[in-house]
Motif scaffolding. Structure first.
Motif, PDB file in Angstrom:
ATOM      1  N   ARG A  67       0.858  -1.176   0.000  1.00 43.16           N
ATOM      2  CA  ARG A  67       0.000   0.000   0.000  1.00 43.16           C
ATOM      3  C   ARG A  67       0.899   1.233   0.000  1.00 43.16           C
ATOM      4  N   TYR A  68       0.314   2.361  -0.337  1.00 45.35           N
ATOM      5  CA  TYR A  68       1.121   3.574  -0.503  1.00 45.35           C
ATOM      6  C   TYR A  68       1.834   3.959   0.781  1.00 45.35           C
ATOM      7  N   SER A  69       1.098   3.967   1.898  1.00 47.97           N
ATOM      8  CA  SER A  69       1.736   4.412   3.136  1.00 47.97           C
ATOM      9  C   SER A  69       1.291   3.635   4.373  1.00 47.97           C
ATOM     10  N   LYS A  70       0.174   2.914   4.287  1.00 45.10           N
ATOM     11  CA  LYS A  70      -0.376   2.253   5.465  1.00 45.10           C
ATOM     12  C   LYS A  70       0.206   0.854   5.639  1.00 45.10           C
ATOM     13  N   LYS A  71       0.107   0.343   6.846  1.00 45.41           N
ATOM     14  CA  LYS A  71       0.586  -1.014   7.131  1.00 45.41           C
ATOM     15  C   LYS A  71      -0.136  -2.019   6.243  1.00 45.41           C
ATOM     16  N   ASP A  72       0.560  -3.061   5.789  1.00 43.45           N
ATOM     17  CA  ASP A  72      -0.030  -3.991   4.829  1.00 43.45           C
ATOM     18  C   ASP A  72       0.371  -5.452   5.024  1.00 43.45           C
ATOM     19  N   ILE A  73       1.231  -5.753   5.993  1.00 43.23           N
ATOM     20  CA  ILE A  73       1.587  -7.139   6.329  1.00 43.23           C
ATOM     21  C   ILE A  73       1.416  -7.314   7.833  1.00 43.23           C
ATOM     22  N   GLY A  74       0.662  -8.346   8.228  1.00 43.96           N
ATOM     23  CA  GLY A  74       0.435  -8.582   9.650  1.00 43.96           C
ATOM     24  C   GLY A  74       0.561 -10.045   9.996  1.00 43.96           C
ATOM     25  N   MET A  75       0.720 -10.322  11.289  1.00 40.51           N
ATOM     26  CA  MET A  75       0.829 -11.710  11.732  1.00 40.51           C
ATOM     27  C   MET A  75       0.317 -11.872  13.153  1.00 40.51           C
ATOM     28  N   ILE A  76      -0.346 -13.003  13.391  1.00 41.80           N
ATOM     29  CA  ILE A  76      -0.708 -13.453  14.727  1.00 41.80           C
ATOM     30  C   ILE A  76       0.127 -14.693  15.012  1.00 41.80           C
ATOM     31  N   LEU A  77       0.693 -14.759  16.207  1.00 42.24           N
ATOM     32  CA  LEU A  77       1.556 -15.884  16.564  1.00 42.24           C
ATOM     33  C   LEU A  77       1.184 -16.398  17.948  1.00 42.24           C
ATOM     34  N   SER A  78       0.934 -17.703  18.036  1.00 44.37           N
ATOM     35  CA  SER A  78       0.672 -18.343  19.325  1.00 44.37           C
ATOM     36  C   SER A  78       1.978 -18.887  19.885  1.00 44.37           C
ATOM     37  N   ASP A  79       2.103 -18.878  21.209  1.00 47.43           N
ATOM     38  CA  ASP A  79       3.321 -19.401  21.837  1.00 47.43           C
ATOM     39  C   ASP A  79       3.479 -20.896  21.612  1.00 47.43           C
TER      40      ASP A  79
END
Length: 410
Positions: free
Chosen positions: A34-46
């Motif tokens: 994306r031009y300026s906004k966050k675009d990669i995310g992750m949820i991680l369980s222990d």
């Protein structure tokens, strides 16, 4: 001794989010999709978590859904979910599937996980190929943490045309242990799920087998996510995933457990909250609309009738214009394909009755307009065909919806 209904035992955590349950971390970064906004995310369980998922019923399905299905089928456990916005990776053929697997495997390698413990979700424009150099750069930048800031970063990274992030958190005592459930979602347009563009992620520290979690999610979805509509279009990428890592230390919940109904209600409450937030944030929306249908022969009929009314563009535009035109409601009911007697139908906009037993009621147009100008509208419909009820949620249809979708790719 007083019998407490399961709903009464469930408490909302007002400042909670998807990381409030024990043993979860999250992250979100800007990788340039994306031009300026966050675009990669992750949820991680222990730890590897029990999991369940529901997917779009559209015949056209995006590559990430196939990859996530394969991951879950491999071991009935997930430990991470990697998500990108800006590109749906839908209708992209063999290359799209290859990219989705590469996205999964790269994330797994980055966090020292087995490939099949990672799910993949994507949202954005259909028919464009993933920019894998940017995707991998973004995944390498992820540093999952357990904080409100990390949760917000993830919530932001999954958005497209959404105007706000969507999250919630609830708790209940199950088997003598405090169980926490948190959720995050995105969705604003192409919202008419059949399981919009809609993605939902739910975490819980409850102990439960994946098969039982799937049973609960499938039953709850029909009453929540499948009962929202913004524009009547179902996405290629709709997906809801639930992770349960067991860190609450409770005896495993199952249908034979005395608190099973409480767990299902906890999941329903979380899902309904997220669904309503999606409906409220429909593209160009100014109002959240709830349709309550009472007096149908079956639950399925009541749910279908409510969604038909809520899905009517004429009903949506009437609400936008604050016009108490109940004729649009009963007209939508007439094309629902469900059998009912029009002479027994009653309709109200909030507290204002406009049709009673098939007979028009004299009402104050000024009072009705004042009610319909509010931000939260409820339409009540009574049919006297049976005892079942159903609810659907949506929003008004505005000029801005057309503007947003007329230039979606620009």
């Amino acid at each position: 001794m007083k019998t407490i209904h399961p709903v009464e035992e469930i408490q909302q955590v007002t400042q909670g989010n998807i990381l409030t349950p024990k043993g979860f971390k999250a992250a979100g970064v800007h990788a340039g999709l994306r031009y300026s906004k966050k675009d990669i995310g992750m949820i991680l369980s222990d730890n590897p978590a029990s999991c369940a998922a529901v997917y779009t019923q559209s015949v056209v399905q995006a590559a990430p859904l196939d990859v996530t299905r394969e991951s879950i089928a491999s071991g009935q456990k997930l430990q991470g979910i990697v998500v990108n916005s800006a590109c749906a990776n839908a209708c992209t053929g063999e290359q799209g599937l290859k990219d989705a697997f590469e996205m999964r495997n790269y994330a797994a390698n980055q966090f020292g996980l087995q490939d099949h413990l990672v799910a993949v979700a994507s949202t954005g424009v259909i028919g464009e190929f993933m920019q894998m150099d940017k995707v991998k750069k973004g995944i390498a930048m992820l540093e999952p943490k357990e904080s409100n800031e990390a949760a917000e970063a993830f919530e932001t990274a999954i958005l497209t045309t959404d105007t706000v992030t969507k999250n919630c958190c609830y708790q209940a005592v199950i088997g003598g242990q405090l169980i926490t459930m948190g959720g995050a979602a995105k969705g604003s347009g192409m919202i008419h799920p059949n399981m919009a563009t809609m993605l939902g992620f739910i975490t819980t520290d409850a102990a439960i087998e994946s098969s039982d979690l799937q049973l609960a999610l499938s039953s709850v979805t029909d009453l929540t996510f499948n009962q929202i509509t913004v524009d009547g279009d179902t996405s290629t990428n709709d997906m809801v995933i639930v992770l349960a890592n067991g860190q609450a230390g409770n005896e495993k919940v199952s249908p034979s457990h005395p608190d099973w109904k409480i767990f299902v209600e906890l999941l329903k409450k979380t899902s309904e909250d997220l669904a309503k937030q999606i409906a409220k944030d429909g593209e160009g929306a100014t109002k959240l609309v709830e349709v309550n249908v009472h007096g149908m022969k079956t639950k399925a009929d009541a749910q279908a009738m409510a969604k038909t009314i809520m899905g009517s563009n004429l009903v949506k535009t009437a609400v936008y214009g604050s016009d108490a035109n109940w004729g649009r409601v009963i007209a939508a009911m007439g094309r629902s394909g469900l059998t009912f007697n029009p002479d027994k139908v009653s309709i109200s906009f909030g507290p204002i009755n406009v049709l009673n037993g098939g007979v028009p009621v004299a009402f104050s147009e000024e009072e009705a307009k004042a009610y319909l100008e509010q931000k939260n509208i409820v339409i009540h419909v009574e049919l006297q065909e049976g005892d079942e009820k159903g609810t659907a949620w949506g929003c008004d249809l505005t000029y801005d919806y057309v503007k947003i979708n007329a230039s979606y790719r620009s």
